[in-house]
Scaffold this motif. Structure first.
Motif, PDB file in Angstrom:
ATOM      1  N   UNK A  43      19.276  38.488 -19.242  1.00  0.00           N
ATOM      2  CA  UNK A  43      18.323  38.739 -20.321  1.00  0.00           C
ATOM      3  C   UNK A  43      18.336  37.558 -21.282  1.00  0.00           C
ATOM      4  N   UNK A  44      17.141  36.991 -21.536  1.00  0.00           N
ATOM      5  CA  UNK A  44      17.050  35.861 -22.451  1.00  0.00           C
ATOM      6  C   UNK A  44      16.191  36.170 -23.681  1.00  0.00           C
ATOM      7  N   UNK A  45      15.464  37.292 -23.656  1.00  0.00           N
ATOM      8  CA  UNK A  45      14.580  37.652 -24.756  1.00  0.00           C
ATOM      9  C   UNK A  45      14.455  39.165 -24.805  1.00  0.00           C
ATOM     10  N   UNK A  46      14.514  39.723 -26.018  1.00  0.00           N
ATOM     11  CA  UNK A  46      14.306  41.153 -26.208  1.00  0.00           C
ATOM     12  C   UNK A  46      13.305  41.326 -27.343  1.00  0.00           C
ATOM     13  N   UNK A  85      13.949  38.790 -30.340  1.00  0.00           N
ATOM     14  CA  UNK A  85      15.276  38.187 -30.265  1.00  0.00           C
ATOM     15  C   UNK A  85      15.381  37.275 -29.055  1.00  0.00           C
ATOM     16  N   UNK A  86      15.670  36.039 -29.312  1.00  0.00           N
ATOM     17  CA  UNK A  86      15.876  35.035 -28.275  1.00  0.00           C
ATOM     18  C   UNK A  86      17.382  34.843 -28.128  1.00  0.00           C
ATOM     19  N   UNK A  87      17.899  35.049 -26.927  1.00  0.00           N
ATOM     20  CA  UNK A  87      19.342  35.034 -26.697  1.00  0.00           C
ATOM     21  C   UNK A  87      19.772  33.664 -26.168  1.00  0.00           C
ATOM     22  N   UNK A  88      20.754  33.077 -26.866  1.00  0.00           N
ATOM     23  CA  UNK A  88      21.290  31.791 -26.451  1.00  0.00           C
ATOM     24  C   UNK A  88      22.688  31.993 -25.869  1.00  0.00           C
ATOM     25  N   UNK A  89      23.087  31.254 -24.923  1.00  0.00           N
ATOM     26  CA  UNK A  89      22.420  30.100 -24.326  1.00  0.00           C
ATOM     27  C   UNK A  89      21.485  30.466 -23.168  1.00  0.00           C
ATOM     28  N   UNK A  90      21.361  31.763 -22.848  1.00  0.00           N
ATOM     29  CA  UNK A  90      20.575  32.183 -21.695  1.00  0.00           C
ATOM     30  C   UNK A  90      19.143  31.660 -21.720  1.00  0.00           C
TER      31      UNK A  90
END
Length: 81
Positions: free
Chosen positions: A16-19, A37-42
């Motif tokens: 998952x890289x974005x929710x 929500x942008x998930x880092x580093x994914x």
């Protein structure tokens, strides 16, 4: 009772890289709050919809690590639903 709609985007390796989350009033279906929500580093790995993650019409996108994003979503769900 309020309800939440949650959408995710994944990387090429299914992380998952974005929710995106929208919480609405259960009776009127009026939007109460929304979060992106942008998930880092994914998010740096990319995926089929990577070019859509940087939306120009969104006021704020929180970029953070997975644990922080999940904690924020948990807080929103407890506060608003």
């Amino acid at each position: 009772m309020n309800f939440a709609v949650i959408d995710t985007e994944t990387t090429w390796s299914y992380k998952v890289m974005f929710i995106g989350i929208a919480i609405a009033d259960g009776e009127t279906q009026e939007l109460i709050t929304a979060g992106y929500y942008l998930i880092t580093p994914e998010c740096k790995e990319g995926g089929i919809y990577s070019d859509r993650l940087y939306m120009k019409d969104v006021d704020e996108i929180l970029t953070s690590n997975r644990a922080s994003v999940l904690e924020e979503i948990r807080r929103q769900l407890q506060d608003k639903t």
